[in-house]
Each structure stands twice: as C-alpha cells, then as structure tokens.
Design a protein around this motif. Structure first.
Motif, PDB file in Angstrom:
ATOM      1  N   LYS A   1       0.826  -1.080   0.103  1.00 48.75           N
ATOM      2  CA  LYS A   1       0.136  -0.055   0.120  1.00 48.75           C
ATOM      3  C   LYS A   1       1.059   1.350   0.002  1.00 48.75           C
ATOM      4  N   THR A   2       0.566   2.056  -0.729  1.00 50.47           N
ATOM      5  CA  THR A   2       1.230   3.455  -0.869  1.00 50.47           C
ATOM      6  C   THR A   2       0.251   4.533  -0.255  1.00 50.47           C
ATOM      7  N   VAL A   3       0.878   5.562   0.268  1.00 53.63           N
ATOM      8  CA  VAL A   3       0.351   6.926   0.624  1.00 53.63           C
ATOM      9  C   VAL A   3       0.799   8.200  -0.119  1.00 53.63           C
ATOM     10  N   GLY A   4       0.116   8.328  -1.031  1.00 51.34           N
ATOM     11  CA  GLY A   4       0.590   9.583  -2.155  1.00 51.34           C
ATOM     12  C   GLY A   4       0.374  10.726  -1.508  1.00 51.34           C
ATOM     13  N   SER A   5      -0.824  11.058  -0.949  1.00 50.32           N
ATOM     14  CA  SER A   5      -1.012  12.619  -0.247  1.00 50.32           C
ATOM     15  C   SER A   5      -1.842  12.355   0.991  1.00 50.32           C
ATOM     16  N   VAL A   6      -1.632  13.284   1.871  1.00 48.63           N
ATOM     17  CA  VAL A   6      -2.474  13.444   3.208  1.00 48.63           C
ATOM     18  C   VAL A   6      -2.949  14.781   3.268  1.00 48.63           C
ATOM     19  N   ALA A   7      -4.411  15.103   3.301  1.00 46.52           N
ATOM     20  CA  ALA A   7      -4.694  16.175   3.582  1.00 46.52           C
ATOM     21  C   ALA A   7      -5.886  16.274   4.800  1.00 46.52           C
ATOM     22  N   ILE A   8      -5.828  17.673   5.366  1.00 42.90           N
ATOM     23  CA  ILE A   8      -6.906  17.702   6.390  1.00 42.90           C
ATOM     24  C   ILE A   8      -7.677  18.963   6.260  1.00 42.90           C
ATOM     25  N   LYS A   9      -8.985  19.094   6.611  1.00 46.04           N
ATOM     26  CA  LYS A   9      -9.883  19.976   6.563  1.00 46.04           C
ATOM     27  C   LYS A   9     -10.499  19.937   7.745  1.00 46.04           C
ATOM     28  N   PRO A  10     -10.864  21.268   8.193  1.00 44.45           N
ATOM     29  CA  PRO A  10     -11.851  21.246   9.266  1.00 44.45           C
ATOM     30  C   PRO A  10     -13.285  21.038   8.930  1.00 44.45           C
ATOM     31  N   ASN A  11     -14.091  20.514   9.803  1.00 45.45           N
ATOM     32  CA  ASN A  11     -15.412  19.968   9.545  1.00 45.45           C
ATOM     33  C   ASN A  11     -16.452  20.984  10.015  1.00 45.45           C
ATOM     34  N   LEU A  12     -17.057  22.117   9.289  1.00 40.32           N
ATOM     35  CA  LEU A  12     -18.138  23.108   9.635  1.00 40.32           C
ATOM     36  C   LEU A  12     -19.518  22.461   9.816  1.00 40.32           C
TER      37      LEU A  12
ATOM     38  N   MET B   1      -9.767  13.935   7.334  1.00 44.51           N
ATOM     39  CA  MET B   1      -8.425  13.491   6.930  1.00 44.51           C
ATOM     40  C   MET B   1      -8.460  12.753   5.741  1.00 44.51           C
ATOM     41  N   THR B   2      -8.014  13.294   4.584  1.00 42.67           N
ATOM     42  CA  THR B   2      -7.862  12.418   3.259  1.00 42.67           C
ATOM     43  C   THR B   2      -6.682  11.926   2.881  1.00 42.67           C
ATOM     44  N   ILE B   3      -6.833  10.559   2.726  1.00 41.15           N
ATOM     45  CA  ILE B   3      -5.527   9.821   2.387  1.00 41.15           C
ATOM     46  C   ILE B   3      -5.599   9.388   0.992  1.00 41.15           C
ATOM     47  N   SER B   4      -4.661   9.420   0.103  1.00 37.95           N
ATOM     48  CA  SER B   4      -4.858   8.874  -1.168  1.00 37.95           C
ATOM     49  C   SER B   4      -3.703   8.110  -1.578  1.00 37.95           C
TER      50      SER B   4
ATOM     51  N   HIS C   1       0.543  17.498  13.146  1.00 39.78           N
ATOM     52  CA  HIS C   1       1.790  17.925  13.897  1.00 39.78           C
ATOM     53  C   HIS C   1       2.382  19.208  12.986  1.00 39.78           C
ATOM     54  N   THR C   2       1.818  19.302  11.792  1.00 36.38           N
ATOM     55  CA  THR C   2       2.497  20.596  10.817  1.00 36.38           C
ATOM     56  C   THR C   2       1.427  21.484  10.666  1.00 36.38           C
ATOM     57  N   GLN C   3       0.102  20.995  10.681  1.00 37.19           N
ATOM     58  CA  GLN C   3      -1.101  22.073   9.847  1.00 37.19           C
ATOM     59  C   GLN C   3      -1.924  22.320  11.411  1.00 37.19           C
ATOM     60  N   SER C   4      -2.564  23.414  11.042  1.00 38.60           N
ATOM     61  CA  SER C   4      -3.698  23.825  12.095  1.00 38.60           C
ATOM     62  C   SER C   4      -4.812  23.207  11.634  1.00 38.60           C
ATOM     63  N   ALA C   5      -5.520  22.679  12.616  1.00 40.38           N
ATOM     64  CA  ALA C   5      -6.959  22.223  12.655  1.00 40.38           C
ATOM     65  C   ALA C   5      -8.064  23.211  12.701  1.00 40.38           C
ATOM     66  N   ALA C   6      -7.742  24.347  12.867  1.00 41.24           N
ATOM     67  CA  ALA C   6      -8.578  25.411  13.152  1.00 41.24           C
ATOM     68  C   ALA C   6      -9.460  25.771  12.016  1.00 41.24           C
TER      69      ALA C   6
ATOM     70  N   GLY D   1      -9.406  26.015   5.443  1.00 41.07           N
ATOM     71  CA  GLY D   1      -8.537  25.263   6.041  1.00 41.07           C
ATOM     72  C   GLY D   1      -7.245  24.933   5.164  1.00 41.07           C
ATOM     73  N   PRO D   2      -6.623  24.067   5.954  1.00 38.51           N
ATOM     74  CA  PRO D   2      -5.090  23.735   5.246  1.00 38.51           C
ATOM     75  C   PRO D   2      -5.120  23.535   3.886  1.00 38.51           C
ATOM     76  N   SER D   3      -6.172  22.709   3.486  1.00 41.35           N
ATOM     77  CA  SER D   3      -6.388  22.319   2.256  1.00 41.35           C
ATOM     78  C   SER D   3      -7.297  22.928   1.429  1.00 41.35           C
ATOM     79  N   GLY D   4      -7.607  24.128   1.688  1.00 45.24           N
ATOM     80  CA  GLY D   4      -8.617  25.075   0.966  1.00 45.24           C
ATOM     81  C   GLY D   4      -9.915  25.474   1.638  1.00 45.24           C
ATOM     82  N   GLN D   5     -10.702  25.986   0.863  1.00 44.51           N
ATOM     83  CA  GLN D   5     -12.082  26.474   1.664  1.00 44.51           C
ATOM     84  C   GLN D   5     -12.824  25.309   1.925  1.00 44.51           C
ATOM     85  N   VAL D   6     -13.726  25.365   3.072  1.00 45.30           N
ATOM     86  CA  VAL D   6     -14.626  24.444   3.393  1.00 45.30           C
ATOM     87  C   VAL D   6     -15.837  25.248   3.707  1.00 45.30           C
TER      88      VAL D   6
END
Length: 722
Positions: free
Chosen positions: A56-67, A97-100, A245-250, A330-335
């Motif tokens: 299994k590979t993990v190509g990208s990981v992104a997080i975004k707040p849930n409004l 958190m989105t993993i692809s 650890h590297t991005q804000s969840a706010a 959020g860290p990965s764009g607008q929500v």
C-alpha cells in the motif's frame, strides 16, 4: 522465487512491512523468469493454498476542518410588527483527513487467488503507553466468509476504490470493487483509493498531541482458496507524516451569511465578529440578526371586502423562511457547512361580519340588527370599532362590541346595532350598513369590512290622527296673536315626532305656516289677527301618499270700542231644592241644560236697561235675560231654558247658575265692574287679572272659584259658602 514476510515492529517505534529479500533487482529477475515460464494472465488452478503479496502506498494526506451550522429563529409563529431574531451558530466539529494512494495485491502462489475479505484502517502510536490505537477503518467480506483477522475498527472511514485494469486480474462487474477480485498466478491487482476519515474533536486533539510517535495506514486482504490452518497473513502497514503536527486544524476566516425573508443577506466575518477569525476544533461562534415582519398593506379604496379578506388569507399561514450559510478556510482550501433554514408562520386576524335584522319595520320605531362576527385568521383581533350608517347621513347605535375575538376555530362573537327609523321616513327599502375595523396585538389596523341589511319601512301615518286645538278661540282683540297646536298620533295613540305639519287659515286673516312635531307629537303655529271677523284654521300633513286633515278651529277677532268687553256668555243651570238657601252645585254635578247669552242682564231692576219695554223685572219667572246694545239700550229678551226645562219654574223652581265668559281687554289698566245682585255672588277672573278693590265679603279659601278655579276678585257671600 522470493517470499513476502512481515517484520514485527519494534515496541518503541512504528515500522512498515517490507521485502525480506536481499535485492529488489533479484526479485525483478525472478519475476521475469517465472513470467517467461507462466505467462501473465494464464489461469492455472493448481493445488494448494492461495497466496498474495500486498503493498500500500500513501501518495497524499490532507486535512480540513468540518464545519457544522445550526440556525434558529426565536418564534415559530408571529404577527406583523413582531421582531424575528435569527441565530446562526457555526461549529468546528472536527476534521476530515483524506489519504490517497494505491493498493497492490500480487499473486505469489501457485493457484488463482480470489479476494474474500479486506479491511483498511488508520492507527497512531502513543509514546506514553507504547500502544497502537485505531482511529478509523472499514471492513468488507463476501457473503458466507468468516474473516480470519478482523479490523480493530470499522467506523469513521469512507473508502473509495477504483480498480486499475491489469492482465490476469478480473474485477467484479459491480458492487464492491475488491471483493471477488480474481488474480491469476504472477498477476497483480491494483486499486487507487481515497480514504476519508471523519475525526471528532477528541480524535483531532489526540492526533495533534506530542505523545503521538507515529501514524500509519494499514491494509489487510484475505483470499481463497486457503486452508484455515495457514492463516491470512496478507497485509501492509504504511507510515506517513502526522498532518496535525504540521498544520492547524482550526477553521480560519469563517464567514456566516444570514438571509432573512424578503430581505438582503447579512454577512458576518472577522471584522464584525472577531471569533470568526479562527475557530478551534470543538469551538463555536454564534451571530445574530433580526427582521421585523412588515404590516399588511391597508385596504384599498376600491378594493372589495372579498378581495381584501382573500389577501389577508394569503398572508395568514404563510411561511417566512430565512437561510444561513457558513464557509471557512482550512489547510487544504475552503470548506463549507450545509446550508440551513429557519421558518416562522405568519398569522393575522381576519374578521368577517354578517348583519341580520327585521324584514319590515314601521317608521318611527326602533329596529335592531344583530351582527355576527367571525375571526377566520390565526391571530386574535382586538380594538374593534363598529360603525352603523344609513343613507342620508343617519347613524345607528352599536352595543355589546367585544373587546377581542380569539383566533380560529373559536373566533365567534356578536354585537347589536339599533336605529330609530324617523317617523317621516318614506315607505320602501331602508339599507342599514355596518362596518368593522380591528387591530392585532401589535396595534396594526385592519379593515374595514362591512355588511348591510335591507328593511322594508311601512309608513307610520297609516291609521294616524291629527287634531287641532283650540277648536274655538276669541273673540281676540285685533293686533294680538293666536296660537294653534296640532297633535299627531299613530294608530296606537302614540305621539309621532319629526313630521312637518302644515297650517292653513282662511277668513278675515288668511295665512299659512308649518311646524315640526316634537316628542309629544305637538307642532305649534301662531299668527296675528289684523282684521275683525272670523277665521277658520286647519292642520294637514302629507307623507308618502298618506294625507291627514285635522278638525277645524274657529277664531273670532274684534276691535273693541270699550276698554273691556265680553264674549258670548255660557250659562250652566243646575236644579236645586227650593228649600236650599245657598249655592250647592259642584263641578261634579251635571247641569240640566247649558245656554249661551250675549250679556248677563237677568231680571234687571227697573232703570238699569235703557228703554226696557219687556216688562222683565226682578220677580219675572222664568229667569229671563234682557239683551242690550253697546249703549245699554234694550234689544230683546232671552228666557233661560233648555232640555225641556226653564230656570225658576217647574222642576227648576229652585236652581243654581254658573256663567262663564271671556273678557276682551283693549288696554291694560284698572276696570270697575258694577254688579247688581239680589243675594250673594262670587266673581272670578283668570288670565292674570288681579283684584284692586271693591266688595270682598266672606271670600272662600282658597280664594279661587269652585268652577274653573279663577282668582276671586269680588264677593258678597255668606260665611262658609263657595
């Protein structure tokens, strides 16, 4: 050929499964050699147990707040003028958190392998207690298959898989893209995946903690056919960097937009609400705006009642809907949060009125009109004002007006309008119209709406009577006035007011006039007489084809040559016993007869009447009046007689007499009256005359005459006599 092997992780740090082969190049060479012997895609059922190697590979990981957005209004129902307060609360409920990446399963056995079960999960390493803790995962199995290894967690993850066409691999035609996948020897199945993990605020806090020593994505597949004793050791654990650890969840720079009903949008951001600049996981920020429900437009001047009530009905029960939206970065764009709405039902009072009444009524009577009031609206009505009007400016009186009427279905009330129909109202239809206005609890004005009722008026003069008084008057002195009074009464002898009565006078002083009957039915008319002679007066009335005429009144007029003169004298004669030595007649007695005389000169002594050749003297029987001219010269005689009786003889040998006449006074002043009498007398004069002097013996008390009650101005009487 090489063998896949899982290396156990050291207890103090995470590791991933890897080849236990000296060189990847060697594997490649071996794979190529085997592939040359058994071409890829060639099915070989073989014997033994199916076996696969999983990567299994993990190509990208992104997080975004849930409004999350909650939207409320302070009232579920309201009336015009009410203020609706809208509250929108935006919450950072956690993160996604989105993993692809890709999952590969290579058949390294000697028979075709079919995937019967798989799971995918994410876990993190807690350095404090040195444990791996599951965060979210999914698992799927073919019907009837019992997994050998179960996922430690099966919630919180949505896994999307897309198969990649590969030789020797047959993917399911529908449904789950992994279960049932068939992989021949040396073939490799590949699925691109996206795993979306919905994380709670507590999970976000746990992953953001410095105690997290690692995080990995674990995949596990089980294949058939394979003996249970062989287990299902086919999995892969892929480390990746913890994004918390590297991005804000706010949620950063949140914007909330509220759109009230029929109004422009109201925007809130960090400039209006500082808390929207950054919303930490689990935190909320609320914003508010208000909206005043406008009043319903007033009833138009040409708008019908039904159209107006229909317009109110369209408002009543209508739904006022406001909406709210929220976005943030959020860290990965607008929500954004799902849009929300809040509704309020608008209610108004809607009054209707139905008027009833008497189908017929007589002029001069009071008609009563019940008013049935109905509130078909959803709000109470108060401050009712009801007006009752008639053609020509007439107005009725309204009573029992309710202070308020509840909303439907209990919105019924009554009031009453009354109207006194004028006595001179013409026969025919009379339309009585009532109108009502009302208010709601916010003092908004509604209406008017109206209802009318037609009453057929019958004329009250049918069967009525008209009389004129006095029937006779005078002789009046010329230059003075005579008052006439007409009395109008209906068929039940009730007075009729408000009618114009005409007076007509013919004769020496012809004239005319009119008057309006008062509450007693009386109308008066006065006129002056300038000429000697006799007038005849009569009252008349004509309304709606009904004509009434009164009796006639005769009025005499003279121009006196003396200061005082008399009118015709009326004598009433009463039979009394000859033994009576005093005046005994009373007003309650009935005279034997009454008779008129021009003067009072009964049985005069000689020398009183000039040239009296009649032979009538003090002892003449029957009692006889001697008539004279203005100079007291003899003119003739009149015997006191009537009803077959004569005063002083026969049955009336003894009698009492009462004489009544009218003095006509040309000039005010003192007047001396000379009275010749054989015995006692009492003389009374009314009309404001007062005694000056003269004989005044034994005056009865009170000092009024027994007949007519005139003031006694002279008397020569026996003690105690009247």
């Amino acid at each position: 050929m090489g063998q896949w092997r899982a290396v156990l992780n050291a207890p103090n740090r995470p590791r991933r499964t890897q080849w236990f082969s000296p060189l990847v190049a060697l594997l490649t060479a071996l794979t190529a050699t085997v592939a040359s012997i058994i071409p890829a895609g060639a099915a070989n059922p073989g014997t033994g147990n199916a076996s696969i190697n999983v990567i299994k590979t993990v190509g990208s990981v992104a997080i975004k707040p849930n409004l999350a957005l909650q939207f409320d209004v302070n009232a579920s129902s309201a009336i015009p003028g009410d203020t609706l307060t809208y509250t929108a609360t935006v919450t950072n409920s956690g993160s996604t958190m989105t993993i692809s990446g890709a999952i590969r399963a290579g058949n390294n056995g000697n028979i075709t392998a079919t995937v019967a079960d798989y799971y995918d999960e994410v876990e993190y390493y807690n350095s404090s207690n040195k444990t791996w803790n599951p965060v979210a995962g999914v698992e799927a199995s073919q019907p009837g298959y019992t997994p050998v290894v179960r996922s430690p967690i099966t919630t919180g993850m949505t896994l999307t898989l897309s198969p990649v066409v590969s030789q020797g691999v047959t993917y399911p035609p529908s449904g789950d893209p992994v279960l049932g996948t068939s992989i021949v020897q040396m073939a490799t199945a590949t699925w691109n995946y996206t795993a979306a993990l919905t994380l709670t605020r507590n999970q976000v806090a746990a992953l953001a903690s410095p105690n997290v020593g690692g995080i990995r994505n674990v995949v596990h597949l089980e294949v058939t056919p394979r003996a249970a004793s062989q287990g299902q050791p086919f999995g892969y654990k892929q480390d990746f960097t913890d994004p918390f650890h590297t991005q804000s969840a706010a949620a950063q720079n949140a914007v909330v937009t509220i759109t009230p009903p029929a109004s422009g949008a109201v925007r809130f951001d960090s400039s209006t609400t500082p808390g929207l600049a950054s919303i930490a996981p689990g935190a909320s920020v609320a914003v508010q705006t208000s909206y005043v429900i406008p009043a319903v437009a007033a009833k138009g001047g040409s708008e019908s009642d039904s159209a107006y009530q229909g317009r109110l009905a369209a408002v009543n029960g209508s739904v006022l809907t406001a909406s709210a939206a929220a976005t943030a970065s959020g860290p990965s764009g607008q929500v954004s949060a799902p849009n929300q709405s809040a509704s309020t039902t608008e209610l108004v009072p809607i009054l209707g009125m139905t008027k009833s009444g008497p189908p017929t009524a007589r002029a001069g009577t009071t008609a009563s009109y019940p008013l049935a009031l109905t509130n078909s609206g959803g709000a109470p009505a108060s401050g009712l004002e009801i007006l009752d009007s008639l053609p020509g400016g007439g107005a009725g009186t309204v009573s029992d007006v309710p202070a308020s009427i509840p909303a439907a279905p209990n919105g019924q009330a009554t009031a009453t309008a009354t109207y006194t129909i004028p006595a001179n109202q013409g026969a025919g239809d009379l339309t009585d119209t009532a109108s009502v206005t009302w208010h709601d609890a916010r003092s908004n004005l509604y209406g008017p709406v109206s209802s009318d009722f037609k009453t057929n008026v019958t004329q009250s003069l049918s069967g009525a009577t008209l009389t004129l008084a006095p029937t006779t008057a005078g002789p009046n002195v010329t230059g003075t006035s005579q008052a006439l009074t007409a009395t109008l009464r209906d068929a039940s002898n009730n007075p009729l007011a408000g009618f114009r009565i005409n007076f007509g006078v013919t004769g020496a002083n012809g004239t005319s006039g009119s008057g309006i009957s008062d509450a007693a039915g009386h109308a008066t008319f006065s006129y002056a007489g300038a000429n000697n002679g006799t007038d005849v007066a009569q009252a008349t009335i004509s309304v709606s084809g009904v004509n009434l005429q009164s009796n006639t009144s005769t009025i005499g007029w003279i121009t006196p040559t003396q200061v005082i003169s008399t009118s015709t004298v009326t004598g009433n004669f009463y039979a009394e016993p000859t033994s009576s030595a005093s005046f005994v007649a009373t007003p309650a007695d009935t005279p034997v007869f009454a008779q008129s005389f021009p003067t009072i000169d009964f049985n005069p002594p000689s020398g009183i009447v000039n040239h009296n050749v009649s032979g009538v003297g003090t002892s003449t029987r029957p009692f006889t009046d001697v008539t004279t001219d203005l100079q007291s010269n003899f003119m003739g005689t009149i015997v006191a007689q009537g009803n077959n009786a004569q005063a002083g003889v026969g049955s009336m040998n003894g009698f009492d007499a009462v004489f009544t006449s009218t003095f006509v006074v040309s000039t005010a002043g003192d007047v001396t009256l000379t009275i010749y009498h054989d015995d006692a007398f009492i003389i009374g004069v009314g009309g404001g005359a007062t005694r000056v002097s003269g004989v005044y013996e034994f005056v009865p008390q009170p000092s009024t005459t027994a007949f007519n009650g005139y003031n006694v101005v002279g008397a020569y009487n026996a003690s105690g006599e009247r």
